[in-house]
Write a protein that holds these residues in place. Structure first.
Motif, PDB file in Angstrom:
ATOM      1  N   GLU A 495     -12.443  35.555  40.254  1.00  0.00           N
ATOM      2  CA  GLU A 495     -13.537  36.481  40.533  1.00  0.00           C
ATOM      3  C   GLU A 495     -13.264  37.849  39.920  1.00  0.00           C
ATOM      4  O   GLU A 495     -14.162  38.459  39.320  1.00  0.00           O
ATOM      5  CB  GLU A 495     -13.730  36.616  42.051  1.00  0.00           C
ATOM      6  CG  GLU A 495     -14.357  35.388  42.704  1.00  0.00           C
ATOM      7  CD  GLU A 495     -14.565  35.583  44.192  1.00  0.00           C
ATOM      8  OE1 GLU A 495     -14.267  36.687  44.712  1.00  0.00           O
ATOM      9  OE2 GLU A 495     -15.033  34.628  44.853  1.00  0.00           O
ATOM     10  N   MET A 496     -12.047  38.332  40.071  1.00  0.00           N
ATOM     11  CA  MET A 496     -11.696  39.645  39.528  1.00  0.00           C
ATOM     12  C   MET A 496     -11.664  39.630  38.001  1.00  0.00           C
ATOM     13  O   MET A 496     -12.040  40.619  37.354  1.00  0.00           O
ATOM     14  CB  MET A 496     -10.345  40.104  40.083  1.00  0.00           C
ATOM     15  CG  MET A 496     -10.382  40.395  41.580  1.00  0.00           C
ATOM     16  SD  MET A 496      -8.816  41.053  42.222  1.00  0.00           S
ATOM     17  CE  MET A 496      -8.842  42.714  41.543  1.00  0.00           C
ATOM     18  N   LEU A 497     -11.250  38.499  37.443  1.00  0.00           N
ATOM     19  CA  LEU A 497     -11.211  38.385  35.991  1.00  0.00           C
ATOM     20  C   LEU A 497     -12.612  38.503  35.395  1.00  0.00           C
ATOM     21  O   LEU A 497     -12.801  39.084  34.317  1.00  0.00           O
ATOM     22  CB  LEU A 497     -10.573  37.049  35.590  1.00  0.00           C
ATOM     23  CG  LEU A 497     -10.373  36.811  34.089  1.00  0.00           C
ATOM     24  CD1 LEU A 497      -9.393  37.836  33.511  1.00  0.00           C
ATOM     25  CD2 LEU A 497      -9.875  35.392  33.837  1.00  0.00           C
ATOM     26  N   GLN A 498     -13.614  37.944  36.100  1.00  0.00           N
ATOM     27  CA  GLN A 498     -14.990  38.005  35.613  1.00  0.00           C
ATOM     28  C   GLN A 498     -15.543  39.431  35.666  1.00  0.00           C
ATOM     29  O   GLN A 498     -16.398  39.805  34.867  1.00  0.00           O
ATOM     30  CB  GLN A 498     -15.888  37.087  36.466  1.00  0.00           C
ATOM     31  CG  GLN A 498     -15.535  35.617  36.401  1.00  0.00           C
ATOM     32  CD  GLN A 498     -15.660  35.063  34.988  1.00  0.00           C
ATOM     33  OE1 GLN A 498     -16.594  35.394  34.257  1.00  0.00           O
ATOM     34  NE2 GLN A 498     -14.696  34.237  34.597  1.00  0.00           N
ATOM     35  N   LYS A 499     -15.040  40.225  36.622  1.00  0.00           N
ATOM     36  CA  LYS A 499     -15.594  41.567  36.831  1.00  0.00           C
ATOM     37  C   LYS A 499     -14.814  42.671  36.109  1.00  0.00           C
ATOM     38  O   LYS A 499     -15.363  43.730  35.831  1.00  0.00           O
ATOM     39  CB  LYS A 499     -15.617  41.886  38.331  1.00  0.00           C
ATOM     40  CG  LYS A 499     -16.513  40.958  39.143  1.00  0.00           C
ATOM     41  CD  LYS A 499     -16.396  41.277  40.627  1.00  0.00           C
ATOM     42  CE  LYS A 499     -17.234  40.326  41.469  1.00  0.00           C
ATOM     43  NZ  LYS A 499     -17.077  40.595  42.928  1.00  0.00           N
ATOM     44  N   THR A 500     -13.496  42.425  35.863  1.00  0.00           N
ATOM     45  CA  THR A 500     -12.658  43.509  35.357  1.00  0.00           C
ATOM     46  C   THR A 500     -13.034  43.952  33.943  1.00  0.00           C
ATOM     47  O   THR A 500     -13.535  43.160  33.133  1.00  0.00           O
ATOM     48  CB  THR A 500     -11.179  43.094  35.375  1.00  0.00           C
ATOM     49  OG1 THR A 500     -10.381  44.239  35.062  1.00  0.00           O
ATOM     50  CG2 THR A 500     -10.901  41.985  34.360  1.00  0.00           C
ATOM     51  N   LYS A 501     -12.808  45.232  33.710  1.00  0.00           N
ATOM     52  CA  LYS A 501     -12.999  45.782  32.367  1.00  0.00           C
ATOM     53  C   LYS A 501     -11.664  46.249  31.790  1.00  0.00           C
ATOM     54  O   LYS A 501     -11.628  46.901  30.744  1.00  0.00           O
ATOM     55  CB  LYS A 501     -13.991  46.939  32.430  1.00  0.00           C
ATOM     56  CG  LYS A 501     -15.398  46.488  32.841  1.00  0.00           C
ATOM     57  CD  LYS A 501     -16.376  47.658  32.839  1.00  0.00           C
ATOM     58  CE  LYS A 501     -17.776  47.168  33.243  1.00  0.00           C
ATOM     59  NZ  LYS A 501     -18.755  48.278  33.292  1.00  0.00           N
ATOM     60  N   LYS A 502     -10.601  45.917  32.518  1.00  0.00           N
ATOM     61  CA  LYS A 502      -9.257  46.272  32.055  1.00  0.00           C
ATOM     62  C   LYS A 502      -8.855  45.384  30.873  1.00  0.00           C
ATOM     63  O   LYS A 502      -9.440  44.323  30.642  1.00  0.00           O
ATOM     64  CB  LYS A 502      -8.248  46.107  33.189  1.00  0.00           C
ATOM     65  CG  LYS A 502      -8.578  46.907  34.447  1.00  0.00           C
ATOM     66  CD  LYS A 502      -8.477  48.406  34.224  1.00  0.00           C
ATOM     67  CE  LYS A 502      -8.732  49.173  35.520  1.00  0.00           C
ATOM     68  NZ  LYS A 502      -8.626  50.635  35.322  1.00  0.00           N
TER      69      LYS A 502
END
Length: 650
Positions: A495-502
């Motif tokens: 989930e975080m991978l889909q949202k992150t911009k890092k």
């Protein structure tokens, strides 16, 4: 000085039945001479064994205990249920007013009984002796029914008195209504017996069926076959030919009741005794005693047409009410839409109230504190949501009762669950008026029930959502430490991978040193303490851009998202981790150190990025660090912070 209110409480089920209506109309006719008004408690329970509605209908009956009544009248044959009958009688006894019970013997009550032989027997005798009939068929009621059997015995008795043998085939059981009566009439017509001279019927409804079927078969009434009825319904009076029938002496019954009321008012003494309600023969066209004439049916047809129109409009309004209720969530919202759905009536008070708790979305509570949800008269709606105590219920509507002769009360309920009650003030009573009140009560009860069921469904939905959320949490969390487990780690990471911009992912593999030594030396409870302490420390090094999880045993993984791949180092992570471990509650008292080995891997986020590869790399580097710690003895020391540089792969 204003004259005091004079109310007679009347308790009845199936109020719409004609015999009940006719009795009440006669009661009102005699009572209005002295300004008596009738408060009708309209019930639904009409079978002795029926207990479904009893708890709710007891609430309606109890309303009578809060008002001043001059007398109580129980139409017991319509109610039948002894729990209700005895409760009504008990309230009247406590109030110390006369109580009249029709067709049931109840202690302390004046009992009025219909004398069946005073009507049916003379009618059979009239057909034989005055019209010379010798072949006489009978349409009886139900088999083994008390009243049906009594009329059969009278029929047989009169036949025997006149030397006419009883023939079993000439007796049919029409069950007091249309379809069985048609079946038996068809059997008569198909019989090999000679056509009867007369057909005597145990009620008027079956007599009308007999006349219709004789006419369709080509026979004339009364020229070919005499037909008589019993009980004197209105339809028989406007039927052609007008029925010869037997009618109960309601005039005498009402006169008896008011005489006893007057005696009580004068002497203040109740002396219960019985009264026989006789039937009298009313001869007319269907036996040939009156000539056929062209009746003026204009009034009858006009009234039927008006009632039909009212029924159509009222049904539309009630359906509109149900449709409008579907999206609602509270009983309070029902109160707001009632003026828009109750538009078809305009000439009398219509009132409804419910238990106060229902307004606030709760179904519990009793008939103690009530809240008005509708009050309307002459197309005006006023003063809704007024709360009052039940013992003041009549005060709530007293100002609208100036011109009413009847006050009709109904309980709002679904079986044993009572919600409230309705009150309709009427100048006169007839079948359509009672049906209209029944319809409104039924539709409003169903509307309230729909809203309450919707509330329960919504609550259940919330509970299910919460339970699902908790189950999901449980399935993603490690039971002992409370941090994410392997499954939760991958779900949260994706989930975080889909949202992150890092730009980068940092994976840190952490494994406790010498857990076996702690378990073997100090016990597994201490081992669990060490694991939980490490879990807390691991969580504390996490940030809003990271996820920490227990992958099994004493192994933990943390993942971070960053734009600066040099921001995290093994030394920084290891130092921060040990600092958190050293200040954990209870750690200072332990005889063993809790330390950990660390491996870290960093990778740029690309389309073909795979976290599994990063985990393998970090694990490999962590095990290298563990070997180095073991060789150097860093994992044996008492609270020695392991600051030895670990391994890193980029």
């Amino acid at each position: 000085m204003k004259e005091r209110e004079k109310w007679i409480g009347l308790f009845c089920a199936r109020l719409f039945e004609e015999n009940n209506i006719r009795f009440i109309q006669e009661l009102q006719k005699q009572g209005q001479r002295e300004n008596y008004r009738i408060m009708i408690f309209s019930l639904d329970t009409c079978v002795e064994e029926d207990t479904e509605n009893v708890p709710a209908e007891l609430e309606l009956i109890r309303l009578s205990q809060y008002i001043s009544l001059d007398a109580g009248i129980i139409l017991a044959e319509s109610i039948k249920n002894y729990v209700l009958l005895e409760h009504i009688a008990r309230i009247m006894h406590v109030k110390e007013v006369p109580c009249f019970c029709i067709e049931r013997q109840i202690e302390g009550c004046y009992c009025l009984f219909h004398t069946e032989e005073t009507g049916f027997e003379p009618m059979v005798r009239h057909v034989i002796q005055d019209h010379g009939a010798r072949k006489i068929n009978m349409l009886a009621g139900f088999k083994n029914n008390l009243y049906s059997q009594m009329r059969i015995e009278q029929y047989k008795k009169v036949l025997a008195e006149n030397g006419i043998p009883f023939e079993e085939e000439r007796l049919g059981y029409g069950d007091f209504w249309d379809r069985p009566a048609r079946r038996e009439m068809q059997r008569f017509l198909n019989s090999n017996l000679p056509m009867p001279d007369a057909i005597v019927c145990a009620n008027d409804a079956m007599a009308i069926v007999a006349c219709d079927m004789l006419h369709d078969a080509g026979y004339r009434v009364p020229e070919d076959v005499i037909v008589t009825g019993y009980d004197g319904i209105n339809e028989g009076k406007v039927y052609s030919p007008v029925l010869s029938t037997c009618i109960p002496d309601n005039v005498g019954a009402a006169s008896f009741i008011f005489r006893e009321i007057h005696k009580f008012i004068k002497n203040k003494v109740i002396i219960p005794h019985s009264y026989q309600i006789e039937y009298r023969v009313e001869l007319n066209q269907s036996c040939g005693c009156c000539k056929k004439s062209q009746n003026d049916h204009n009034k009858v047809v006009g009234k039927l047409n008006a009632d039909l129109g009212d029924s159509v409009w009222h049904t539309l309004a009630m359906n509109n009410l149900i449709s409008s209720v579907v999206p609602l969530h509270t009983v309070r919202e029902i109160a707001k839409i009632l003026p828009d759905t109750e538009y078809m009536w305009c000439d009398h008070l219509r009132y409804a109230c419910v238990k106060e708790n229902l307004i606030y979305g709760k179904e519990d509570g009793t008939f103690q504190t009530m809240t008005t949800i509708m009050r309307g008269s002459h197309e005006e709606f006023t003063n809704t949501e007024h709360t009052f105590h039940i013992d003041h219920w009549l005060d709530e509507i007293r100002s609208e009762l100036e011109d009413c002769t009847f006050l009709l009360l109904r309980v709002l309920n679904i079986q044993e669950r009572a919600f409230g009650y309705t009150a309709d003030a009427l100048e006169k009573i007839d079948r359509r008026a009672t049906q209209r009140c029944d319809e409104f009560s039924m539709f409003l009860s169903n509307s309230i029930n729909m809203v309450l069921q919707q509330q329960k469904l919504n609550e259940l939905k919330e509970h299910l959502l919460q339970a699902n959320h908790e189950l999901a949490e449980l399935s993603e969390r490690d039971a002992m430490t409370g941090v994410y487990n392997r499954r939760g780690f991958f779900i949260q990471f994706n989930e975080m991978l889909q949202k992150t911009k890092k730009k980068y992912v940092v994976l840190i593999s952490i494994d406790m040193n010498r857990l076996k030594y702690i378990n073997d030396t100090f016990g597994h409870a201490e081992g669990d303490f060490a694991i939980c302490s490490l879990a807390k420390a691991v969580e504390r090094i996490g940030t809003q851009d990271g996820i920490c999880a227990r992958f099994g045993g004493d192994e933990f993984d943390c993942v971070f998202f960053t734009d600066d791949k040099a921001f995290y180092t093994e030394e920084k992570i290891q130092k921060e981790l040990q600092n958190h471990l050293d200040v954990t509650d209870g750690m200072q008292e332990k005889e063993y150190p809790v330390t950990a080995s660390v491996g870290m891997a960093v990778k740029e986020i690309t389309k073909d990025f795979a976290i599994e590869d990063l985990i393998k790399t970090a694990d490999r580097l962590m095990y290298q660090n563990k070997k180095e710690n073991k060789r150097s003895g860093a994992d044996y020391g008492r609270k020695k912070t392991n600051t030895k540089k670990g391994n890193m792969s980029i």
